[in-house]
Design an enzyme around this catalytic site. Structure first.
Site, PDB file in Angstrom:
ATOM      1  N   TRP A  16      -5.730   1.634  -0.151  1.00 21.51           N
ATOM      2  CA  TRP A  16      -5.722   0.836  -1.380  1.00 21.51           C
ATOM      3  C   TRP A  16      -5.857  -0.646  -1.060  1.00 21.51           C
ATOM      4  CZ3 TRP A  16      -7.090   4.515  -4.070  1.00 21.51           C
ATOM      5  CH2 TRP A  16      -6.470   5.761  -4.031  1.00 21.51           C
ATOM      6  N   ASP A  17      -5.254  -1.100   0.031  1.00 24.96           N
ATOM      7  CA  ASP A  17      -5.431  -2.484   0.468  1.00 24.96           C
ATOM      8  C   ASP A  17      -6.908  -2.782   0.731  1.00 24.96           C
ATOM      9  OD1 ASP A  17      -2.954  -3.794   0.453  1.00 24.96           O
ATOM     10  OD2 ASP A  17      -2.349  -2.880   2.334  1.00 24.96           O
ATOM     11  N   LEU A  18      -7.559  -1.895   1.458  1.00 26.16           N
ATOM     12  CA  LEU A  18      -8.957  -2.121   1.814  1.00 26.16           C
ATOM     13  C   LEU A  18      -9.855  -2.069   0.582  1.00 26.16           C
ATOM     14  CD1 LEU A  18      -9.018  -0.047   5.107  1.00 26.16           C
ATOM     15  CD2 LEU A  18      -9.057  -2.530   4.903  1.00 26.16           C
ATOM     16  N   GLY A  58      -9.389  -5.213  -1.293  1.00 32.53           N
ATOM     17  CA  GLY A  58     -10.140  -6.300  -0.667  1.00 32.53           C
ATOM     18  C   GLY A  58     -11.585  -6.333  -1.119  1.00 32.53           C
ATOM     19  N   ASP A  81       0.813  -1.214   0.000  1.00 29.25           N
ATOM     20  CA  ASP A  81       0.000   0.000   0.000  1.00 29.25           C
ATOM     21  C   ASP A  81       0.846   1.264   0.000  1.00 29.25           C
ATOM     22  OD1 ASP A  81      -1.721   2.218   1.404  1.00 29.25           O
ATOM     23  OD2 ASP A  81      -3.160   0.688   0.787  1.00 29.25           O
TER      24      ASP A  81
END
Length: 405
Positions: free
Chosen positions: A168-170, A173, A139
């Site tokens: 960005w990770d979330l 997901g 991220d």
């Protein structure tokens, strides 16, 4: 709370072979929707098993136990041929609601899409990557490369400012969740499996492009920073007399009128419009003269306590919100759980009472409920028995050989 049996994904089985945020957050979201999510880790835990923050009381990872709530846990020796074979078997087990796998196992040829389809032709395989070319990214590296860190921060610095939230990770997901559901829908209709690849860098750049920010930069060059001011509209933070801060945002004429009514500045701004030749009834006008508007409003906030500011802004219908620390939010929840209904208290084995959360989506007006993360590998025997049909003697032999945890 929603009955687990009645949740929309009840009966779906997903095998999660992923670490860090993007993959595990998708697995948790699927579990909250009712799916049976089986997380597979190496014996002793994956690279994120001890990730911060850690519990001061026990040293256990608050991060790991929070992102892996509601999942089953299997641990295997994935350096061994037999351990890898068991993971492949779990990922491709038969059944119309099985054969779904989420992973970030880039570079592991033994877990390739070809290896999965050799066992089950209609497998749904969703893989999280760093970059579309297969190279590594996380991220923080993606955030800087996407250009957002260079737009963030005070106006008096040219240093990039990172975002503490792994946004960005979330978001990645949730792209995984969408892809799983879309692929499952396609398989239900056509019998066709899916090979889905989602690069974290693509998620970030697509999001920024979809906001029009790259097109703006192509026309005008890099956007100037201006601290906590909103871009293209009026919005900025103000300090109250007791040091508390609030964010005030104006997006409509009604909200602008509410600010003037609350602060008694309607006549002041009418006079300013005449002297500046400005139209403060528009976003463009307010944005262009944001510093003047801020200067006019600042004394009103500085003469009132945070409680007075909250009462008077709310009464007038101003769009505003307070600045809180995470400790403030935790304290609020402990004092009055009903004020933050998406949060809930949970007894997490190995740690004790923690602040957890329901899924933010409400089905038939009900939150999902929550459940703790289980101990690493605690479901290994049951999953191998129920999903793969292994007997007790077979599992005992695998354990004796160090293949299962």
């Amino acid at each position: 709370m929603t009955d687990p049996v009645s949740r929309p994904l009840a009966g779906i089985r997903v095998v999660e072979f992923a670490s860090f945020v993007a993959g595990p957050s998708s697995g948790m979201a699927l579990a909250q929707l009712g799916a049976e999510v089986i997380r597979v880790d190496p014996i002793g835990g994956n690279a994120d098993y001890r990730r911060w923050p850690l519990s001061e009381a026990t040293g256990a990872s608050l991060y790991w136990t929070s992102l892996n709530r509601g999942k089953k846990s299997v641990s295997l020796d994935l350096r061994s041929e037999r351990g890898r074979d068991l993971l492949l078997a779990l990922a491709t087990a038969p059944g119309p609601d099985a054969g779904i796998v989420v992973d970030n196992a880039v570079g592991r040829r033994w877990f390739s899409y070809e290896a999965l389809t050799a066992r089950r032709a209609d497998v749904i395989a969703v893989r999280v990557e760093g970059r579309a070319d297969g190279s590594a990214a996380v991220d923080y590296t993606v955030h800087g490369d996407a250009g957002v860190a260079s737009m963030t921060g005070p106006a008096d610095t040219d240093r990039p400012v990172n975002h503490v939230l792994p946004a960005w990770d979330l978001l990645c997901g949730q792209e995984v969740v969408t892809s799983v559901l879309a692929a499952l829908r396609r398989r239900d209709r056509t019998g066709q499996g899916s090979h889905v690849q989602i690069a974290l860098s693509d998620v970030a750049q697509a999001a920024v492009a979809n906001l029009g920010w790259y097109s703006e930069a192509a026309e005008r060059g890099p956007r100037a920073r201006h601290g906590n001011h909103m871009y293209g509209a009026f919005g900025v933070d103000f300090a109250a007399a007791d040091g508390g801060r609030v964010m005030v945002v104006v997006l409509t004429p009604r909200q602008w009128a509410a600010v003037g009514a609350a602060t008694g500045t309607v006549d002041v701004f009418v006079a300013l419009e005449a002297s500046l030749g400005a139209d403060l009834q528009t976003d463009e006008g307010r944005y262009a003269h944001r510093d003047v508007i801020e200067a006019v409003l600042k004394p009103w906030f500085a003469q009132r306590t945070s409680a007075q500011v909250a009462d008077e802004l709310t009464a007038a219908g101003v769009l505003w919100g307070p600045y809180r620390t995470t400790a403030d939010v935790a304290s609020d929840f402990v004092a009055d759980p009903s004020g933050r209904p998406v949060l809930t208290s949970l007894d997490q084995p190995g740690i004790g009472a923690v602040i957890s959360a329901h899924a933010p989506t409400r089905w038939e007006s009900s939150y999902s409920g929550t459940s703790p993360a289980v101990e690493l590998g605690s479901d290994t025997d049951r999953v191998l028995s129920e999903v793969l049909g292994l007997g007790g003697d077979e599992i005992a032999a695998l354990r004796a050989d160090g293949v299962v945890g």
